[in-house]
Design an enzyme around this catalytic site. Sequence first.
Site, mmCIF file in Angstrom:
data_model
loop_
_atom_site.group_PDB
_atom_site.id
_atom_site.type_symbol
_atom_site.label_atom_id
_atom_site.label_comp_id
_atom_site.label_asym_id
_atom_site.label_seq_id
_atom_site.Cartn_x
_atom_site.Cartn_y
_atom_site.Cartn_z
ATOM 1 N N GLU A 169 -4.986 4.212 6.104
ATOM 2 C CA GLU A 169 -4.622 3.878 4.728
ATOM 3 C C GLU A 169 -5.001 5.008 3.770
ATOM 4 O OE1 GLU A 169 -4.206 2.347 1.156
ATOM 5 O OE2 GLU A 169 -6.239 1.931 1.783
ATOM 6 N N SER A 172 -10.614 -0.228 3.101
ATOM 7 C CA SER A 172 -9.939 -0.450 4.385
ATOM 8 C C SER A 172 -9.472 0.888 4.927
ATOM 9 C CB SER A 172 -8.712 -1.340 4.198
ATOM 10 O OG SER A 172 -9.073 -2.583 3.677
ATOM 11 N N ARG A 232 0.830 -1.230 0.000
ATOM 12 C CA ARG A 232 0.000 0.000 0.000
ATOM 13 C C ARG A 232 0.854 1.266 0.000
ATOM 14 N NH1 ARG A 232 -2.850 -3.561 -0.897
ATOM 15 N NH2 ARG A 232 -4.980 -3.944 -0.176
HETATM 16 N N1 EPU Z 1 -11.816 -10.321 9.994
HETATM 17 C C1 EPU Z 1 -12.328 -10.177 11.257
HETATM 18 N N2 EPU Z 1 -13.364 -9.308 11.436
HETATM 19 C C2 EPU Z 1 -13.878 -8.576 10.419
HETATM 20 C C3 EPU Z 1 -13.356 -8.732 9.114
HETATM 21 C C4 EPU Z 1 -12.316 -9.604 8.928
HETATM 22 O O1 EPU Z 1 -11.890 -10.810 12.197
HETATM 23 O O2 EPU Z 1 -14.801 -7.784 10.655
HETATM 24 C C5 EPU Z 1 -10.707 -11.241 9.782
HETATM 25 C C6 EPU Z 1 -11.059 -12.225 8.684
HETATM 26 O O3 EPU Z 1 -11.672 -13.350 9.208
HETATM 27 C C7 EPU Z 1 -9.734 -12.533 8.055
HETATM 28 C C8 EPU Z 1 -8.900 -11.298 8.335
HETATM 29 O O4 EPU Z 1 -9.583 -10.534 9.296
HETATM 30 O O5 EPU Z 1 -9.135 -13.631 8.718
HETATM 31 C C9 EPU Z 1 -8.633 -10.492 7.087
HETATM 32 O O6 EPU Z 1 -9.856 -10.016 6.510
HETATM 33 P P1 EPU Z 1 -10.041 -9.898 4.928
HETATM 34 O O7 EPU Z 1 -9.743 -11.183 4.285
HETATM 35 O O8 EPU Z 1 -11.372 -9.298 4.663
HETATM 36 O O9 EPU Z 1 -8.883 -8.925 4.455
HETATM 37 P P2 EPU Z 1 -8.272 -7.576 5.074
HETATM 38 O O10 EPU Z 1 -6.890 -7.890 5.529
HETATM 39 O O11 EPU Z 1 -9.176 -6.956 6.070
HETATM 40 C C10 EPU Z 1 -7.151 -6.813 2.859
HETATM 41 C C11 EPU Z 1 -7.031 -5.527 2.100
HETATM 42 C C12 EPU Z 1 -8.298 -5.275 1.288
HETATM 43 C C13 EPU Z 1 -8.510 -6.441 0.350
HETATM 44 C C14 EPU Z 1 -8.614 -7.735 1.178
HETATM 45 C C15 EPU Z 1 -8.738 -8.954 0.315
HETATM 46 C C16 EPU Z 1 -5.590 -4.014 3.345
HETATM 47 C C17 EPU Z 1 -5.513 -2.813 4.237
HETATM 48 N N3 EPU Z 1 -6.808 -4.408 3.009
HETATM 49 O O12 EPU Z 1 -8.199 -6.636 3.812
HETATM 50 O O13 EPU Z 1 -8.066 -4.115 0.535
HETATM 51 O O14 EPU Z 1 -9.673 -6.270 -0.430
HETATM 52 O O15 EPU Z 1 -7.421 -7.878 1.982
HETATM 53 O O16 EPU Z 1 -7.503 -9.268 -0.233
HETATM 54 O O17 EPU Z 1 -4.562 -4.556 2.962
HETATM 55 C C18 EPU Z 1 -8.243 -1.732 0.745
HETATM 56 O O18 EPU Z 1 -7.020 -1.703 0.798
HETATM 57 O O19 EPU Z 1 -8.949 -0.683 0.768
HETATM 58 C C19 EPU Z 1 -8.905 -3.023 0.678
HETATM 59 C C20 EPU Z 1 -10.246 -3.147 0.755
#
Ligand code: EPU
Length: 336
Positions: free
Chosen positions: A332, A236, A165
């Site tokens: 972010e 995010s 990012r």
């Molecule tokens: N989780 C929770 N609670 C929640 C949501 C998620 O415990 O309310 C847990 C999930 O179970 C999972 C982990 O957190 O184990 C990660 O969640 P998720 O797979 O949704 O991915 P993320 O790390 O929250 C990142 C990117 C997103 C991207 C997704 C999918 C960043 C900051 N965010 O989110 O990118 O779409 O992975 O690859 O790296 C963005 O950057 O704006 C963005 C949406």
Amino acid sequence: MYEVLTDYPLQSSNSFGIAARTRYAVEVRDEADLPLILADERFRGLPRRLLGGGSNVVLTGDFDGVTLLMRIGGRRKLGSGTGHSLVQAGAGEVWHDFVAWTICEGEPGLENLALIPGTVGAAPIQNIGAYGVELESRFERLRAFDTETGAFVELDRDACRFAYRDSLFKHEPGRYIVTSVTLRLPRPWQPVVGYPDLLRTFEGREGIRPSEVFAAVVGVRRRKLPDPAVTGNAGSFFKNPIVSASHYSTLAEAYPEIVGYPQPDGRVKLAAAWLIDRCGWKGQARGQAAVHDRHALVLVNRGGATAEEILDLARAIQESVAETFDVRLEPEPVIL
Ligand code: EPU
């Protein structure tokens, strides 16, 4: 020739839907106008900003300056070489529409990045990524106007200094105005479906088609993430923090269910969503700003939220995560 708009409302130009105004706004439709716009007498001495889709910013107030609204269009196939195929788009193209076009044109490789809000020109700024694919792994070069030298430049992947990012453009804000981006799509195409959300759909499957991965990514995002056209948000709100191996093992001992991804350098990237969720923030609000009830990493505007409410909520989350886990969350979106 470009048109200059005065006292222009930006509410529909930022995905949080914050009601801020700009003294001047200029829609940039042709890169040849850029040197003229920057030399325009009306803007002399005024600060300048650039907005693409406005989907990764928090506008903190009215702007007494000139806001460039990137609208340069165009999509092209540039042909293929050994092991890759090249496609190009104008910086003002809507990212998701461009991804959908590549799938229709038989040029797969960007499908994991479907439905990410924003424009093509903004994609390299924060090195967008999702479901196991980061933009940098599909990046060939970009064209930009360098406002310091007054010349157009072509920057390759190394020059853009991509990281999680992050890129050169976050470290020299305002210097470069991206006008087009060229992507390099690996051939033969291979599906990337190892991310938990996709694995569930594709595990054990053969003959997976790009359009199926595209549809699955769109499905997951629609289920979990709020549509900015309906509920204001900037994706995010925090980066996933990276901690040392020893910090991680201390945390994992106290919280065996913690979500962490080991990094090549031995450190561990934590799921910020999990940390925030665990602190009980899902659904919590400050005024009209709230934590999305289906994804703890997304802050939403329930209607009429001010930047102050959004930033207050963000600060409260940062404090609670720091207190509980000794982890500092970094926003972010760009706070303007
Ligand atoms: N989780 C929770 N609670 C929640 C949501 C998620 O415990 O309310 C847990 C999930 O179970 C999972 C982990 O957190 O184990 C990660 O969640 P998720 O797979 O949704 O991915 P993320 O790390 O929250 C990142 C990117 C997103 C991207 C997704 C999918 C960043 C900051 N965010 O989110 O990118 O779409 O992975 O690859 O790296 C963005 O950057 O704006 C963005 C949406």
